[in-house]
Design a protein around this motif. Structure first.
Motif, PDB file in Angstrom:
ATOM      1  N   ARG A  52       0.887  -1.221   0.051  1.00  7.56           N
ATOM      2  CA  ARG A  52      -0.173  -0.085   0.013  1.00  7.56           C
ATOM      3  C   ARG A  52       0.955   1.189  -0.021  1.00  7.56           C
ATOM      4  O   ARG A  52       1.825   1.395   0.851  1.00  7.56           O
ATOM      5  CB  ARG A  52      -0.845  -0.231   1.464  1.00  7.56           C
ATOM      6  CG  ARG A  52      -1.783   1.078   1.334  1.00  7.56           C
ATOM      7  CD  ARG A  52      -2.901   1.113   2.563  1.00  7.56           C
ATOM      8  NE  ARG A  52      -1.831   1.141   3.665  1.00  7.56           N
ATOM      9  CZ  ARG A  52      -1.738   0.057   4.779  1.00  7.56           C
ATOM     10  NH1 ARG A  52      -2.378  -1.260   4.385  1.00  7.56           N
ATOM     11  NH2 ARG A  52      -0.902   0.252   5.771  1.00  7.56           N
ATOM     12  N   LYS A  53       0.608   2.182  -0.920  1.00  8.22           N
ATOM     13  CA  LYS A  53       1.361   3.420  -1.019  1.00  8.22           C
ATOM     14  C   LYS A  53       1.113   4.091   0.199  1.00  8.22           C
ATOM     15  O   LYS A  53       0.158   4.202   0.775  1.00  8.22           O
ATOM     16  CB  LYS A  53       1.086   4.184  -2.258  1.00  8.22           C
ATOM     17  CG  LYS A  53       1.108   3.436  -3.671  1.00  8.22           C
ATOM     18  CD  LYS A  53       2.878   3.461  -3.968  1.00  8.22           C
ATOM     19  CE  LYS A  53       2.728   3.217  -5.266  1.00  8.22           C
ATOM     20  NZ  LYS A  53       4.274   3.013  -5.742  1.00  8.22           N
ATOM     21  N   GLY A  54       2.130   4.855   0.620  1.00  9.58           N
ATOM     22  CA  GLY A  54       2.200   5.866   1.741  1.00  9.58           C
ATOM     23  C   GLY A  54       3.243   5.519   2.948  1.00  9.58           C
ATOM     24  O   GLY A  54       4.232   5.110   2.438  1.00  9.58           O
ATOM     25  N   ALA A  55       2.906   5.826   4.167  1.00  7.67           N
ATOM     26  CA  ALA A  55       3.978   5.793   4.895  1.00  7.67           C
ATOM     27  C   ALA A  55       4.381   4.251   5.316  1.00  7.67           C
ATOM     28  O   ALA A  55       5.608   4.053   5.834  1.00  7.67           O
ATOM     29  CB  ALA A  55       3.238   6.246   6.540  1.00  7.67           C
ATOM     30  N   ASP A  56       3.460   3.466   5.035  1.00  7.95           N
ATOM     31  CA  ASP A  56       3.771   2.015   5.427  1.00  7.95           C
ATOM     32  C   ASP A  56       4.685   1.263   4.057  1.00  7.95           C
ATOM     33  O   ASP A  56       4.943  -0.128   4.349  1.00  7.95           O
ATOM     34  CB  ASP A  56       2.546   1.121   5.583  1.00  7.95           C
ATOM     35  CG  ASP A  56       1.877   1.469   7.242  1.00  7.95           C
ATOM     36  OD1 ASP A  56       2.959   2.143   7.874  1.00  7.95           O
ATOM     37  OD2 ASP A  56       0.827   1.366   7.286  1.00  7.95           O
ATOM     38  N   VAL A  84      12.762  17.448  14.986  1.00  8.30           N
ATOM     39  CA  VAL A  84      13.337  16.130  14.757  1.00  8.30           C
ATOM     40  C   VAL A  84      12.599  15.205  13.607  1.00  8.30           C
ATOM     41  O   VAL A  84      11.286  15.105  13.754  1.00  8.30           O
ATOM     42  CB  VAL A  84      13.266  15.329  16.065  1.00  8.30           C
ATOM     43  CG1 VAL A  84      13.706  13.906  16.030  1.00  8.30           C
ATOM     44  CG2 VAL A  84      14.005  16.206  17.166  1.00  8.30           C
ATOM     45  N   THR A  85      13.039  14.374  12.819  1.00 10.45           N
ATOM     46  CA  THR A  85      12.507  13.511  11.947  1.00 10.45           C
ATOM     47  C   THR A  85      13.123  11.999  12.369  1.00 10.45           C
ATOM     48  O   THR A  85      14.337  11.778  12.599  1.00 10.45           O
ATOM     49  CB  THR A  85      13.135  13.807  10.432  1.00 10.45           C
ATOM     50  OG1 THR A  85      12.930  15.281  10.223  1.00 10.45           O
ATOM     51  CG2 THR A  85      12.357  12.885   9.504  1.00 10.45           C
ATOM     52  N   VAL A  86      12.005  11.343  12.531  1.00  8.82           N
ATOM     53  CA  VAL A  86      12.138   9.655  12.822  1.00  8.82           C
ATOM     54  C   VAL A  86      12.078   9.010  11.398  1.00  8.82           C
ATOM     55  O   VAL A  86      11.165   9.237  10.523  1.00  8.82           O
ATOM     56  CB  VAL A  86      11.141   9.175  13.776  1.00  8.82           C
ATOM     57  CG1 VAL A  86      11.607   7.826  13.855  1.00  8.82           C
ATOM     58  CG2 VAL A  86      11.251  10.215  15.007  1.00  8.82           C
ATOM     59  N   THR A  87      13.130   8.117  11.069  1.00 11.71           N
ATOM     60  CA  THR A  87      13.207   7.529   9.843  1.00 11.71           C
ATOM     61  C   THR A  87      13.132   5.839  10.090  1.00 11.71           C
ATOM     62  O   THR A  87      13.662   5.488  11.263  1.00 11.71           O
ATOM     63  CB  THR A  87      14.185   7.566   8.906  1.00 11.71           C
ATOM     64  OG1 THR A  87      15.293   7.402   9.559  1.00 11.71           O
ATOM     65  CG2 THR A  87      14.310   9.027   8.270  1.00 11.71           C
ATOM     66  N   LYS A  88      12.208   5.115   9.371  1.00 15.32           N
ATOM     67  CA  LYS A  88      12.015   3.708   9.797  1.00 15.32           C
ATOM     68  C   LYS A  88      12.748   3.044   8.790  1.00 15.32           C
ATOM     69  O   LYS A  88      12.430   3.001   7.396  1.00 15.32           O
ATOM     70  CB  LYS A  88      10.545   3.346   9.874  1.00 15.32           C
ATOM     71  CG  LYS A  88       9.925   4.023  10.913  1.00 15.32           C
ATOM     72  CD  LYS A  88       8.423   3.593  11.081  1.00 15.32           C
ATOM     73  CE  LYS A  88       7.580   4.160  12.411  1.00 15.32           C
ATOM     74  NZ  LYS A  88       6.449   3.955  12.388  1.00 15.32           N
ATOM     75  N   THR A  89      13.713   2.173   9.139  1.00 13.60           N
ATOM     76  CA  THR A  89      14.350   1.287   8.014  1.00 13.60           C
ATOM     77  C   THR A  89      14.150  -0.279   8.293  1.00 13.60           C
ATOM     78  O   THR A  89      14.128  -0.928   9.498  1.00 13.60           O
ATOM     79  CB  THR A  89      16.134   1.417   8.054  1.00 13.60           C
ATOM     80  OG1 THR A  89      16.187   3.001   8.141  1.00 13.60           O
ATOM     81  CG2 THR A  89      16.784   0.622   7.110  1.00 13.60           C
TER      82      THR A  89
END
Length: 109
Positions: A52-56, A84-89
């Motif tokens: 699904r396109k988007g944050a996930d 502050v920016t949080v990135t998920k890898t």
């Protein structure tokens, strides 16, 4: 033991997780013709990553997380203006590396 079995045991025992792009490189070294983009696409098509396109986008599905194939590493960046920016890898665990390497080698063989 065969070299691939020894490698698989070493990977499973490893506590380090790797990026999906690195998994693609390991697969390529083992004779699987796949690059990072095709591996991401395959993982989405097979239900391991969210399509699904988007944050996930490209996050692991709940099923893949419960199986212990992936982990999510969060990194916080402090910008000069104070926000502050949080990135998920998404990273592949040792168990996940073994699982996907075996899956591709079985399909190739």
């Amino acid at each position: 033991m065969h070299p691939k079995a020894i490698f698989a045991d070493a990977v499973a025992a490893s506590s380090t997780s790797i990026l999906i792009g690195d998994l693609a490189k390991i697969l390529k070294q083992n004779g699987v013709e796949i690059g990072q983009k095709r591996l991401f696409s395959w993982l989405r098509d097979k239900g391991f990553l969210i399509k699904r396109k988007g944050a996930d986008w490209n996050s692991p599905t709940q099923r893949a997380m419960e199986a212990g194939l992936f982990e999510i590493k969060e990194t916080a960046f402090s910008h000069s203006d104070g926000h502050v920016t949080v990135t998920k890898t998404t990273k592949v665990t040792g168990k996940g590396q073994q699982y996907f390497i075996n899956k591709f080698l079985e399909a190739a063989g």
